[in-house]
Design a protein around this motif. Structure first.
Motif, PDB file in Angstrom:
ATOM      1  N   VAL A   1       0.829  -1.206   0.000  1.00  0.00           N
ATOM      2  CA  VAL A   1       0.000   0.000   0.000  1.00  0.00           C
ATOM      3  C   VAL A   1       0.861   1.253   0.000  1.00  0.00           C
ATOM      4  CG1 VAL A   1      -1.749   1.284   1.276  1.00  0.00           C
ATOM      5  CG2 VAL A   1      -1.897  -1.201   1.129  1.00  0.00           C
ATOM      6  N   GLN A   2       1.947   1.238   0.745  1.00  0.00           N
ATOM      7  CA  GLN A   2       2.777   2.430   0.885  1.00  0.00           C
ATOM      8  C   GLN A   2       3.419   2.849  -0.433  1.00  0.00           C
ATOM      9  OE1 GLN A   2       5.315   1.173   4.089  1.00  0.00           O
ATOM     10  NE2 GLN A   2       4.021   2.098   5.659  1.00  0.00           N
TER      11      GLN A   2
ATOM     12  N   GLN B   1      -1.847   6.680  -4.542  1.00  0.00           N
ATOM     13  CA  GLN B   1      -2.669   7.134  -3.419  1.00  0.00           C
ATOM     14  C   GLN B   1      -4.164   7.017  -3.700  1.00  0.00           C
ATOM     15  OE1 GLN B   1      -1.395  11.090  -2.355  1.00  0.00           O
ATOM     16  NE2 GLN B   1       0.455  10.365  -1.334  1.00  0.00           N
TER      17      GLN B   1
ATOM     18  N   ARG C   1      -7.529   1.558  -4.269  1.00  0.00           N
ATOM     19  CA  ARG C   1      -8.414   1.067  -3.215  1.00  0.00           C
ATOM     20  C   ARG C   1      -8.129  -0.414  -3.010  1.00  0.00           C
ATOM     21  NH1 ARG C   1     -12.206   5.041  -5.439  1.00  0.00           N
ATOM     22  NH2 ARG C   1     -12.903   3.641  -7.072  1.00  0.00           N
TER      23      ARG C   1
ATOM     24  N   THR D   1     -10.329   0.453   1.140  1.00  0.00           N
ATOM     25  CA  THR D   1      -9.559   1.450   1.878  1.00  0.00           C
ATOM     26  C   THR D   1      -8.174   1.562   1.255  1.00  0.00           C
ATOM     27  OG1 THR D   1      -8.823   2.150   4.084  1.00  0.00           O
ATOM     28  CG2 THR D   1      -8.591  -0.168   3.549  1.00  0.00           C
ATOM     29  N   ASN D   2      -7.469   2.641   1.574  1.00  0.00           N
ATOM     30  CA  ASN D   2      -6.050   2.753   1.228  1.00  0.00           C
ATOM     31  C   ASN D   2      -5.229   3.098   2.463  1.00  0.00           C
ATOM     32  OD1 ASN D   2      -6.764   5.403   1.651  1.00  0.00           O
ATOM     33  ND2 ASN D   2      -6.219   6.132  -0.395  1.00  0.00           N
ATOM     34  N   LYS D   3      -5.793   2.803   3.636  1.00  0.00           N
ATOM     35  CA  LYS D   3      -5.112   3.081   4.896  1.00  0.00           C
ATOM     36  C   LYS D   3      -4.377   1.834   5.380  1.00  0.00           C
ATOM     37  CE  LYS D   3      -8.464   6.603   6.308  1.00  0.00           C
ATOM     38  NZ  LYS D   3      -9.453   7.019   7.347  1.00  0.00           N
ATOM     39  N   VAL D   4      -3.068   1.983   5.572  1.00  0.00           N
ATOM     40  CA  VAL D   4      -2.228   0.841   5.938  1.00  0.00           C
ATOM     41  C   VAL D   4      -2.679   0.216   7.248  1.00  0.00           C
ATOM     42  CG1 VAL D   4       0.106   0.135   6.556  1.00  0.00           C
ATOM     43  CG2 VAL D   4      -0.244   1.719   4.670  1.00  0.00           C
ATOM     44  N   ASP D   5      -2.967   1.033   8.274  1.00  0.00           N
ATOM     45  CA  ASP D   5      -3.312   0.475   9.573  1.00  0.00           C
ATOM     46  C   ASP D   5      -4.617  -0.312   9.518  1.00  0.00           C
ATOM     47  OD1 ASP D   5      -4.708   2.860   9.097  1.00  0.00           O
ATOM     48  OD2 ASP D   5      -4.972   3.262  11.238  1.00  0.00           O
ATOM     49  N   VAL D   6      -5.560   0.137   8.691  1.00  0.00           N
ATOM     50  CA  VAL D   6      -6.835  -0.571   8.575  1.00  0.00           C
ATOM     51  C   VAL D   6      -6.634  -1.923   7.903  1.00  0.00           C
ATOM     52  CG1 VAL D   6      -9.154  -0.492   7.562  1.00  0.00           C
ATOM     53  CG2 VAL D   6      -8.132   1.578   8.535  1.00  0.00           C
TER      54      VAL D   6
END
Length: 269
Positions: A71-72, A76, A79, A100-105
């Motif tokens: 993802v990183q 950006q 999805r 999502t595109n949030k790493v923690d999620v």
């Protein structure tokens, strides 16, 4: 018809900067007129399909790290979603978060998956393909992390491959193998990747998983996108696709794309 294409030189480096006239595309051996050409990085919807059966437990920390690394280094606007599976299939994200595109999620979605059970790889891929259809991005990929074994699915290999080809989905495979596993099947992973225009990777150690995930992200970022309107008016069925490239300054290049697609038969009116 949209066809993502990766071009690399004999050293395996991506070949960028090509133009539409340097590509040729054929369907069932017949040349087609290219009506769409893109060489920019466009957003993608990516599904992480992760085997959590007993044989995969030792790889789990590296799989989570690898997903974060993927993802990183991605676009950006991409999805992502997660499908965790053993002999049961579960979407990893919360019910109100389809992508999502949030790493923690994503890392949390992977870490909360089951850790034992039999293996329903084909059913998991079928579920992921259905979920992909709910997003509007035209570029779609699945990254399956597994040893290729399956001992619990209702679907079979041919059914899932046909679903992927009909949906124009690229499958990448990260094969995590254990020499003591009787059920592992790396050839299944290779076939899924080859037939859909993806690539199969087989890390030799846990430490390589993160680098493999980064390599997949780079591969997705360096694709050309070709499009054409099929001239073949024959009834539905499987149609072979072949792409060739003339790359000035490169004596030899390798071209990777999907091998074909299924066209549904028209029903009589």
């Amino acid at each position: 018809m949209v066809v993502p294409v990766v071009v690399s030189d004999k050293e395996g480096h991506f070949v960028s900067g090509l133009n539409a006239p340097e590509f040729r595309i054929y369907e069932n051996g017949r040349p087609q007129q290219i009506t769409l050409f893109r060489d920019e990085d466009i957003p993608v919807t990516a599904g992480l399909v992760v085997d959590h059966s007993g044989s995969m437990a030792a790889w789990r920390p590296q799989v989570i790290q690898g997903a974060g690394a993927f993802v990183q280094v991605s676009n950006q606007e991409d999805r992502e979603f997660v499908v965790n599976f053993t002999d049961t299939i579960a979407l990893g994200l919360p019910p109100n978060v389809p992508f999502t595109n949030k790493v923690d999620v994503l890392e949390r979605a992977l870490s909360e998956g089951p850790t034992r059970g039999r293996t329903a790889l084909y059913d998991a891929l079928a579920a992921a393909l259905r979920h992909l259809q709910t997003d509007e991005h035209e570029k779609r990929v699945l990254i399956v992390i597994s040893d290729g074994g399956d001992n619990a699915s209702e679907h079979n290999f041919g059914e899932v491959l046909r679903l992927a080809q009909a949906a124009n989905v690229i499958i990448y495979a990260v094969g995590l193998l254990d020499e003591y596993s009787a059920d592992q099947n790396p050839e299944v992973l290779r076939k899924f990747a080859k037939q859909t225009g993806g690539k199969a990777y087989f890390p030799n150690s846990a430490s390589e998983v993160v680098e493999v995930c980064k390599a997949i992200a780079a591969d997705i970022r360096h694709q050309y996108t070709l499009g054409y309107e099929p001239t073949n008016s024959a009834p539905g069925g499987f149609r072979k696709i072949h792409v060739s490239v003339s790359a000035p300054g490169h004596a030899r290049v390798s071209v990777r794309s999907r091998t074909g697609y299924f066209l549904a038969s028209k029903t009589p009116s």
